[in-house]
Design a protein around this motif. Sequence first.
Motif, PDB file in Angstrom:
ATOM      1  N   UNK B   1      40.856 -68.449 -27.797  1.00 43.05           N
ATOM      2  CA  UNK B   1      41.823 -67.678 -27.119  1.00 43.05           C
ATOM      3  C   UNK B   1      42.279 -67.918 -25.474  1.00 43.05           C
ATOM      4  N   UNK B   2      43.784 -67.440 -25.474  1.00 46.92           N
ATOM      5  CA  UNK B   2      43.824 -67.242 -24.116  1.00 46.92           C
ATOM      6  C   UNK B   2      43.735 -65.769 -23.566  1.00 46.92           C
ATOM      7  N   UNK B   4      44.025 -62.990 -21.719  1.00 45.58           N
ATOM      8  CA  UNK B   4      44.672 -61.334 -22.657  1.00 45.58           C
ATOM      9  C   UNK B   4      46.382 -61.477 -21.084  1.00 45.58           C
ATOM     10  N   UNK B   5      46.690 -60.985 -22.244  1.00 50.50           N
ATOM     11  CA  UNK B   5      47.853 -60.105 -21.729  1.00 50.50           C
ATOM     12  C   UNK B   5      48.298 -58.985 -21.770  1.00 50.50           C
ATOM     13  N   UNK B   9      44.710 -53.666 -27.348  1.00 46.67           N
ATOM     14  CA  UNK B   9      44.324 -52.783 -28.147  1.00 46.67           C
ATOM     15  C   UNK B   9      43.464 -52.876 -29.032  1.00 46.67           C
ATOM     16  N   UNK B  26      48.519 -50.831 -30.590  1.00 42.23           N
ATOM     17  CA  UNK B  26      48.290 -51.118 -29.201  1.00 42.23           C
ATOM     18  C   UNK B  26      48.692 -49.688 -28.269  1.00 42.23           C
ATOM     19  N   UNK B  71      38.795 -61.353 -40.481  1.00 44.96           N
ATOM     20  CA  UNK B  71      40.421 -62.072 -40.616  1.00 44.96           C
ATOM     21  C   UNK B  71      41.395 -61.332 -39.503  1.00 44.96           C
ATOM     22  N   UNK B  72      42.339 -60.233 -39.611  1.00 45.43           N
ATOM     23  CA  UNK B  72      43.236 -59.450 -39.404  1.00 45.43           C
ATOM     24  C   UNK B  72      42.893 -59.197 -37.602  1.00 45.43           C
ATOM     25  N   UNK B  74      41.230 -61.186 -35.598  1.00 47.88           N
ATOM     26  CA  UNK B  74      41.232 -61.987 -34.862  1.00 47.88           C
ATOM     27  C   UNK B  74      42.375 -62.772 -34.763  1.00 47.88           C
ATOM     28  N   UNK B  75      43.153 -61.523 -35.481  1.00 54.31           N
ATOM     29  CA  UNK B  75      44.843 -62.377 -35.486  1.00 54.31           C
ATOM     30  C   UNK B  75      45.030 -61.887 -34.804  1.00 54.31           C
ATOM     31  N   UNK B  76      44.929 -60.705 -34.268  1.00 55.08           N
ATOM     32  CA  UNK B  76      45.906 -59.583 -32.983  1.00 55.08           C
ATOM     33  C   UNK B  76      44.841 -59.622 -32.177  1.00 55.08           C
ATOM     34  N   UNK B  77      43.694 -60.208 -31.834  1.00 55.05           N
ATOM     35  CA  UNK B  77      42.569 -60.640 -31.068  1.00 55.05           C
ATOM     36  C   UNK B  77      42.317 -59.105 -30.370  1.00 55.05           C
TER      37      UNK B  77
END
Lengths: 707, 524
Positions: B1-2, B4-5, B9, B26, B71-72, B74-77
């Motif tokens: 994953x990229x 974080x900026x 959250x 967040x 899973x969710x 992960x989606x929001x990292x």
Amino acid sequence: MNEKTSFPYINRELSWLDFNARVLEEALKKENPMMERVRFLAITASNLDEFFMVRVAGVMEQVHSKYTACDSSGLTPAELLPKLTEKIRIFMDKQYSCLNRSILPALKRNGLLFLEPEEMTEEQLDFISQYFRKVLFPVLTPLAVDRSRPFPHLANKSLNLAVRLEGGDGEPCFAVVQVPGILSRFLEIPSSQKEQRCFVLLEDVIAYKLSELFELLQIKAVCPFRITRNSDLDIDEEAEDLMIEIQKSIKKRKRGRPVRLEVLQKCDPEILDFLKEMLDMESQEIFQLPGALDLTFLSKFAGIPGCENLCFQPIKPVYPPAEFWGYTDIFQAIREKDRMVHHPYESFECVVDFVRQAAEDPSVLAIKQTLYRVSGHSPIVAALIRAAENGKQVTVLVELKARFDEENNIQWAKKLEEAGCHVIYGLAGLKTHCKILLVVRQDEDGIRRYLHMGTGNYNDSTAKIYTDIGVFTCREPFGRDASSLFNVLTGYSRPPEYNRFIVAPHGMRIFFEQRIQREIEYARQGLPSGITAKVNSLVDPEIIALLYKASQAGVPIKLIVRGICCLIPGLPGISENITVHSIVGQLLEHSRIFRFENGGSPKIYMGSADWMPRNLDRRVELVFPIEDEDLRQRAFSILDEMLSDTINARIMQPDTSYEHIDRRGKAAVNCHREFSKMAIQALKAVSDPDESKPYTPIVHTPDSDRA
Amino acid sequence: MTKKKGGKTAAVINIGSNRVRMLVSQLKKGEVSPVDLLEHPIALGHEVFSTGKVSFETLRELSSILRGFSNVLKEYNVDSYCAVATTALREAQNKAFVLDQLKLQNNLTVKILEDNQEKALIFSDIFESLRSTDAFQQGNSLVTHIGTGTIGFSLYDGVRVTFSQNIPLGVLKLYDKLGGLQDETESFYTVAAEYVDLIIQHISTAFPQNSFPVKNLVLTGNEIRAIAALCGVKEENETFLLSSKQVKALFKELRALSAEKISLKLGITEESAKLLYSSLAIYVQLIRFTKAETIIAPKSDLCSTLVRSMLLPKSQEDFHSQVRINALSCARSIAAGYKCNLAHSDQVGRFACRIFDKMKKAHGLDLQGRLILELAAILHDCGYYVNSKEHLSSTFNLIQNMDIYGITDEEMSYVAYAVRCSSYEPYHSEDYDENLYELSDETQLLVSKITAMFRLADALDKSQKQKLSDIRVKLDEHRLIITAESNENTLLEKWAFQHCASFFTDVFGIAPELLIKPLSLKVH
């Protein structure tokens, strides 16, 4: 709904046949270009095929199972079936009259001829003989039918030749030769005249050379025939693996009971008896036609190279749409304001770009999308695969139950799964029909959700001929609703109270009922009231009852219904405030738009749902409000433009017939052409600003330079 | 994953009695804003309340729901998340197994919140949302959270909570408990009403003296929104104001109907109908008890409180400070009920805090340790009410069974142990060990530290006459020097101090010294 309504209601099947008749009118219309008329005729044929496979088959099943309840129009299946058959026969007579008396002569006038072998020159006969030997012969498999060899199983909609033969011993026998579906149905053959192009149908070539297949037998008669089978899938949704269950059902579809047998009028009586017995068909299920069977091939014929001048001037989708002109970053464009695109006048490519950009953007965390019908080599699917490969969390809801697309959907569902996408197949018992695409992005100031919501499928091929509208937004309440909707679709969460979305089956019916009811109240209070709704079909008895009630309360109601419309407008005391327009033209009207005057502060919604019980009760559908003022105005004007169409529109009469608009004193307005012009002008306005405007210099400030 | 900026959250998963929820939020421009809320029904409560256990089937279902939630996440990292469970899992006999399986299957560490912790979180949310409500700041309010498995009662006097108690009877439990009677009596609702009334009467006998009249009735719970909607009440500033008449009328309309009939009448699920029925029965009895004309129903949500504390460290501090104030206030009410000398308790508490604060480096305890010490100071004499001879043992038993706002059973047991070990007999290690043998080494150490500081503070007011108005505390390398001024006879205090000094030294390796000087004369 198992009882007759207490209000006027047309049977949906009969209404659908009226719609197909409107399409056929386009084939007869001399103002339409030649090849487009050919194409319209082909569309009526493929429409009718599907109608037989699903609707007629359904009614037949009800009759066979002795189902005796009335439908909303008051007809039992047993009463409906003969009415349907009669109307279909009349329709097919018109179809072939159109072919023989209108299309074929007109084609001939344009130098395009369909020849039968007896009309051909030596050179042409030589050509088809060569073609038979080199191409056809290797793929033909004649199947004899006798005591030891049963009648073969024939695929749905396949074209076959039935052959009556006689052996050396004088014993009669029959054989079946399937016309290969993998080869083009028509063949261009050399022409002796320069201005002429000649064609022959494949079944005629085979029939001509049939003796080469049956060298030891004498051919007594040959006749093409075609069967249409019951093709509605009966799926056990409780099955462990839905995909396997659907694969099984697709196999069953190919073997569904025949519901229609088409033969030529000049069919040999013995062959007809033979087919009737073998296929166990009843007389009313047999259609003897005065021309080539299966006219769907005309769709391909209409696209033959060299005849472009005989087609509609193509509507070229504008790319980029004005809304996205000058933006390389789609996310930035959406952040600045909501965006609306009207397809196919504006290219669907911007939706593909949205997914592509999301797939490559390092800030994108997740992509979620519903897919109902997708093209063969879908760039959307490719972009989703790319996104998964780039480490994004990709969730795709694939509706495996999309009728006649099941096989296609299974194929690319597998591809998506292999790429690491989280593929889900929707909710048991409900088809997921909503069109939504959600991109979760980690922006500088936090998580932001970018959405695309549409009225049509994520299908780049159909987006060229279907009129649909898509809206892009990153408004927080919409984003939150979108996440909630996907959480419901993935089974992670139960349906919430949506903030902006109207979602079926939980809440959409009641939403529309309340909105109509409110218009009634406004009308009674003397406040501005009115309903303008554009749907593909209007079938739902409860909505229709409410619309009648609203009409009686003085609410002006303008309906734009392309297909089935079970409501009858203009009936005194019942529906005199209701008008029904049906737009059938170059493009297939597909968008669903709903406008409510709301006491003077109009509200407008769009979405995937028609006003049919299946959309409101048995599917996951999404309708969303348009909130951006510019977009609202644009949506209003789209409806206005459609209502002012005088070329493609028909108006439904109180006797349920449809009539073209009386153009006396009115300008010729073709809304499809107008929308296309608008899209071009809008792009021109942003890309080529008016030079008469004063020059505004770009002022560089430290801030702007930094940005 | 990229990399974080953007905003931080956080997510909270709450495994409740009839649903599993997950809130993702967040931090955006200093504000906590919700990103996603997931909610999945699960019949955990029914199962645990009727069989005592979570079945394998339900565990599998729970695990599957949590997999979806992961899973969710992960989606929001998400940067951080926590998973908590409340009544149903807390009461499940096989909770250790369930937690272990969730760790193994979902890689998720689930923390079971104690009833008091859960209620303190909910109440802090309520107090926060009612901060600007004038009515709430004047007079007594009965704040009640009606959960599916428990009901939390708190009395709020406009400044702080003066009483807090939880009863293990939520809406689901009430229905399950009395549900069988539905077939036997047509007046099922009278049975339910009497049963709830009895519970309220029991609770109210323990209310502090000045609790009446109860001016406001504040109610929260999952069903309040549905009830408000049925009463046609709209939300204003995230709060519903329901008239008691409306609620009573609704109950009257529904009380004789079965859950099935209610569900059909209102278009809700049968499960919701059951909960609605029980909630209304409880609401109506509370209305009768308080005679309140209006019910204040603010929005409260455990997940949002927890997620806020994860994203805003300041809110965690505020929460702790609020728990401290309310816990001490509740403890004082209880101590007053047991006729304790509150002046003495306050004095011991003040001295104990002075010693605790100075000894920070030596004891290494956090603010919760300080609160345990303060509670020990307030409650240490309760046992005299029962029995003077065995007062320590009585105190121990009483404290262990007390409900104190925001304090867990474990923490209350530390308080109880710290008090029981505060005998003034010279320190005998065998006796001492006997008192603590059931505790782990780590807990023994904690209790010893608290005991040592508490005993020293208690000794400084042994006569309970506050002869020492104040103390100064100084920590040398090996000595804790306590200086005070008094012109009174402080021999008893010095004697008591001497008696507990050796224990203190044993625990900390630091020798306490007491220096009492005569009060210096102030020259004007």
